[in-house]
Design a protein around this motif. Structure first.
Motif, short mmCIF file in Angstrom:
data_model
loop_
_atom_site.label_atom_id
_atom_site.label_comp_id
_atom_site.label_asym_id
_atom_site.label_seq_id
_atom_site.Cartn_x
_atom_site.Cartn_y
_atom_site.Cartn_z
N ALA A 249 0.86 -1.19 0.00
CA ALA A 249 0.00 0.00 0.00
C ALA A 249 0.89 1.23 0.00
N GLY A 250 0.40 2.30 -0.60
CA GLY A 250 1.20 3.51 -0.67
C GLY A 250 0.35 4.75 -0.85
N ARG A 251 1.01 5.84 -1.20
CA ARG A 251 0.36 7.13 -1.39
C ARG A 251 0.07 7.35 -2.87
N VAL A 252 -1.17 7.70 -3.17
CA VAL A 252 -1.59 7.90 -4.56
C VAL A 252 -2.08 9.34 -4.73
N MET A 253 -1.54 10.01 -5.70
CA MET A 253 -1.98 11.36 -6.04
C MET A 253 -2.89 11.29 -7.26
N ILE A 254 -4.01 12.02 -7.22
CA ILE A 254 -4.98 12.01 -8.32
C ILE A 254 -4.99 13.38 -9.01
N ILE A 255 -4.80 13.38 -10.32
CA ILE A 255 -4.88 14.61 -11.12
C ILE A 255 -6.09 14.44 -12.04
N GLU A 256 -7.18 15.10 -11.72
CA GLU A 256 -8.44 14.93 -12.44
C GLU A 256 -9.31 16.16 -12.23
N ASP A 257 -9.81 16.75 -13.31
CA ASP A 257 -10.56 17.99 -13.19
C ASP A 257 -12.07 17.80 -13.01
N GLU A 258 -12.60 16.61 -13.27
CA GLU A 258 -14.03 16.37 -13.08
C GLU A 258 -14.26 15.82 -11.68
N SER A 259 -15.04 16.57 -10.88
CA SER A 259 -15.20 16.25 -9.46
C SER A 259 -15.75 14.85 -9.21
N LEU A 260 -16.76 14.45 -9.97
CA LEU A 260 -17.38 13.14 -9.74
C LEU A 260 -16.41 12.01 -10.05
N ILE A 261 -15.65 12.17 -11.13
CA ILE A 261 -14.66 11.15 -11.49
C ILE A 261 -13.56 11.10 -10.44
N ALA A 262 -13.12 12.29 -9.98
CA ALA A 262 -12.08 12.35 -8.96
C ALA A 262 -12.51 11.65 -7.68
N MET A 263 -13.75 11.89 -7.26
CA MET A 263 -14.27 11.24 -6.06
C MET A 263 -14.39 9.73 -6.25
N ASP A 264 -14.81 9.33 -7.44
CA ASP A 264 -14.93 7.92 -7.76
C ASP A 264 -13.56 7.23 -7.67
N LEU A 265 -12.55 7.85 -8.27
CA LEU A 265 -11.20 7.31 -8.23
C LEU A 265 -10.66 7.26 -6.80
N GLU A 266 -10.93 8.31 -6.04
CA GLU A 266 -10.47 8.35 -4.66
C GLU A 266 -11.07 7.19 -3.85
N ASN A 267 -12.36 6.94 -4.05
CA ASN A 267 -13.01 5.85 -3.32
C ASN A 267 -12.42 4.49 -3.69
N MET A 268 -12.14 4.30 -4.97
CA MET A 268 -11.55 3.03 -5.41
C MET A 268 -10.17 2.83 -4.80
N VAL A 269 -9.37 3.88 -4.83
CA VAL A 269 -7.99 3.78 -4.35
C VAL A 269 -7.95 3.54 -2.84
N THR A 270 -8.77 4.27 -2.09
CA THR A 270 -8.77 4.09 -0.63
C THR A 270 -9.36 2.74 -0.25
N ASP A 271 -10.29 2.24 -1.06
CA ASP A 271 -10.86 0.92 -0.81
C ASP A 271 -9.79 -0.17 -0.92
N MET A 272 -8.75 0.09 -1.70
CA MET A 272 -7.66 -0.86 -1.86
C MET A 272 -6.65 -0.78 -0.72
N GLY A 273 -6.81 0.22 0.16
CA GLY A 273 -5.89 0.38 1.27
C GLY A 273 -4.82 1.42 1.06
N HIS A 274 -4.89 2.15 -0.07
CA HIS A 274 -3.92 3.20 -0.34
C HIS A 274 -4.38 4.53 0.26
N GLU A 275 -3.45 5.43 0.49
CA GLU A 275 -3.75 6.78 0.96
C GLU A 275 -3.74 7.73 -0.22
N VAL A 276 -4.77 8.55 -0.35
CA VAL A 276 -4.81 9.56 -1.40
C VAL A 276 -4.21 10.85 -0.84
#
Length: 257
Positions: A131-158
């Motif tokens: 597990a590690g730290r993941v940075m998200i670069i995304e301008d659409e809020s809904l997509i960004a939130m969706d990606l954040e949820n997926m990544v944190t669900d895997m145990g990574h920190e956003v």
């Protein structure tokens, strides 16, 4: 067959963790076909036949990663050595490239039962991966939130979400990521590719996954291009598989076993 080449490049790059090494294997596949056309199975779908030739070359060379003799190489090998042989190939072909288990069996000359067993191993190993730290670069809020949820669900920190090139560079400087998940086109018409290039120049090499609706435009081999890529529209499974596979090639100190 030419229409399938960008997807062979995508697969080869994800498998090796490197644009350069992945493209080298894709080129070797084409050279093998040019020297002996009989190796191409005309009875199979062109994509299946092309990947089958690739796999003969890939395994004959020992299935190396693209990491060079460096700290990244040592970390990558340490991660990869823990995995079931051929499980990554089966996972990438089914989830990212859209092959069925039967088609993967054709490509790898395995039984469908063996492929299904490899897929189960791959999913089990995903759950136990670093597990590690993941940075998200995304301008659409809904997509960004969706990606954040997926990544944190895997145990990574956003570490955060950036919507522009400038914001992305600032965020990366505040909290160093182990992996970057980036869209191509950002809010102020700036480029996610340019933002990532600047960040890697500041922080050093680390895996990056690009999200794009036009993956074939970044799979030409004509310039510096990503090793990991997700096509829009994506599925949750594709994102999680891409993140897990890319993280195997990270060597930053904040990774957790």
């Amino acid at each position: 067959m030419g229409q399938q080449l960008p997807y062979l490049r995508r697969y080869a790059r994800a498998l090796t963790g490197s644009q350069e090494t992945g493209d080298t294997y894709a080129a070797a596949t084409l050279e093998a076909l040019l020297s002996d056309a009989s190796v191409f199975d005309h009875a199979a779908h062109p994509k299946t036949a092309l990947f089958k030739v690739f796999h003969v070359i890939w395994h004959s060379s020992g299935a190396p990663t693209g990491a060079k003799d460096s700290e990244l190489s040592a970390a990558a090998h340490a991660h990869l050595e823990k995995l079931t042989p051929n499980s990554r190939e089966a996972l990438l072909m089914t989830v990212i490239e859209g092959f069925s288990a039967a088609e993967v069996a054709q490509v790898t000359s395995m039984s469908k039962e063996d492929v299904n067993a490899l897929l189960q191993s791959a999913y089990d190993e995903m759950k136990a991966s670093v597990a590690g730290r993941v940075m998200i670069i995304e301008d659409e809020s809904l997509i960004a939130m969706d990606l954040e949820n997926m990544v944190t669900d895997m145990g990574h920190e956003v570490t955060g979400i950036a919507r522009t090139h400038k914001a992305a560079v600032t965020l990366a400087g505040q909290k160093e990521p182990d992996l970057i998940l980036a869209d191509i086109h950002l809010a102020d018409n700036s480029s996610g590719i340019d933002a990532v290039k600047e960040i890697l120049g500041d922080l050093g090499d680390r895996p990056v996954i690009f999200i794009t609706a036009y993956p074939e435009r970044l799979l030409t081999g004509e310039r510096h291009e990503p090793a990991f890529m997700i096509a829009k529209p994506y599925t949750e499974e594709q994102v999680k598989v891409a993140v897990s596979q890319a993280m195997f090639f990270s060597s930053t100190e904040t990774l957790k076993a």
